[in-house]
Design a protein around this motif. Sequence first.
Motif, PDB file in Angstrom:
ATOM      1  N   ASP A  41     -35.567 176.281  71.075  1.00  0.00           N
ATOM      2  CA  ASP A  41     -36.514 175.729  72.113  1.00  0.00           C
ATOM      3  C   ASP A  41     -35.809 175.288  73.582  1.00  0.00           C
ATOM      4  O   ASP A  41     -36.096 175.874  74.615  1.00  0.00           O
ATOM      5  CB  ASP A  41     -37.356 174.657  71.807  1.00  0.00           C
ATOM      6  N   ARG A  42     -34.931 174.644  73.429  1.00  0.00           N
ATOM      7  CA  ARG A  42     -33.928 174.032  74.459  1.00  0.00           C
ATOM      8  C   ARG A  42     -33.409 175.339  75.312  1.00  0.00           C
ATOM      9  O   ARG A  42     -33.207 175.354  76.740  1.00  0.00           O
ATOM     10  CB  ARG A  42     -33.134 172.784  74.197  1.00  0.00           C
ATOM     11  N   VAL A 111     -32.625 168.978  79.477  1.00  0.00           N
ATOM     12  CA  VAL A 111     -32.496 169.379  78.024  1.00  0.00           C
ATOM     13  C   VAL A 111     -31.253 169.896  77.420  1.00  0.00           C
ATOM     14  O   VAL A 111     -31.018 170.076  76.331  1.00  0.00           O
ATOM     15  CB  VAL A 111     -33.530 170.678  77.935  1.00  0.00           C
ATOM     16  N   SER A 112     -30.281 169.772  78.355  1.00  0.00           N
ATOM     17  CA  SER A 112     -28.654 169.970  78.071  1.00  0.00           C
ATOM     18  C   SER A 112     -27.919 168.959  77.666  1.00  0.00           C
ATOM     19  O   SER A 112     -28.298 167.725  78.383  1.00  0.00           O
ATOM     20  CB  SER A 112     -28.331 171.040  79.054  1.00  0.00           C
ATOM     21  N   LEU A 131     -25.162 173.175  75.011  1.00  0.00           N
ATOM     22  CA  LEU A 131     -26.061 172.297  73.914  1.00  0.00           C
ATOM     23  C   LEU A 131     -25.116 172.099  72.785  1.00  0.00           C
ATOM     24  O   LEU A 131     -24.182 173.053  72.556  1.00  0.00           O
ATOM     25  CB  LEU A 131     -27.127 173.219  73.525  1.00  0.00           C
TER      26      LEU A 131
END
Length: 180
Positions: A41-42, A111-112, A131
């Motif tokens: 998702d990310r 998100v990272s 990530l």
Amino acid sequence: MISHPSRHCAVELQALPSRIGQVRRIVSAQLRYWHLDPLIDRAALGVTELLTNVHQHAQPDKTCTVEIELLLDRLTVSVRDHDPRLPVVADVEGVDTLATCGRGLAMVAAVSESWGVRPDGDAGKVVWFTLPTPSATRAAVARPPRRTTVEKAARRFVEVGSRADLHRPEPAPARTAVVG
């Protein structure tokens, strides 16, 4: 084109809306193949935002290369385009809450683990984000504390991973060719 499927995947494309969805599916399939499902998702959100920026801002053309690379405990996703202008990060506080643009890089940052941009000679730039892999996160959390006194270790059963679903077939490796 997928090269070195165990560690590296690269896709060259025109950053058009229809292609962005295809690349998102390629990235998702590759991460499933590498057993990195928790990152899908990310990674898909981040690559969508970076490709949307290429589509909206890159000049003289929309040709770009998306690369995902797995090194030890880190997944790096990068988008290389031919526009040498570096992106300007909008101040999220100053953006209208109903605005439909201007928050892409802020979302990538959110998100990272880390992100950045670097010039790519006269040929353009590379925007990237990283990530941490789930195994790296588990390893940091799962380390037992050091014992300060000598004591008999209790027998414990520790869950080391997710349970296998025997009714679900293993995902096949991603194989595709995206023509720009």
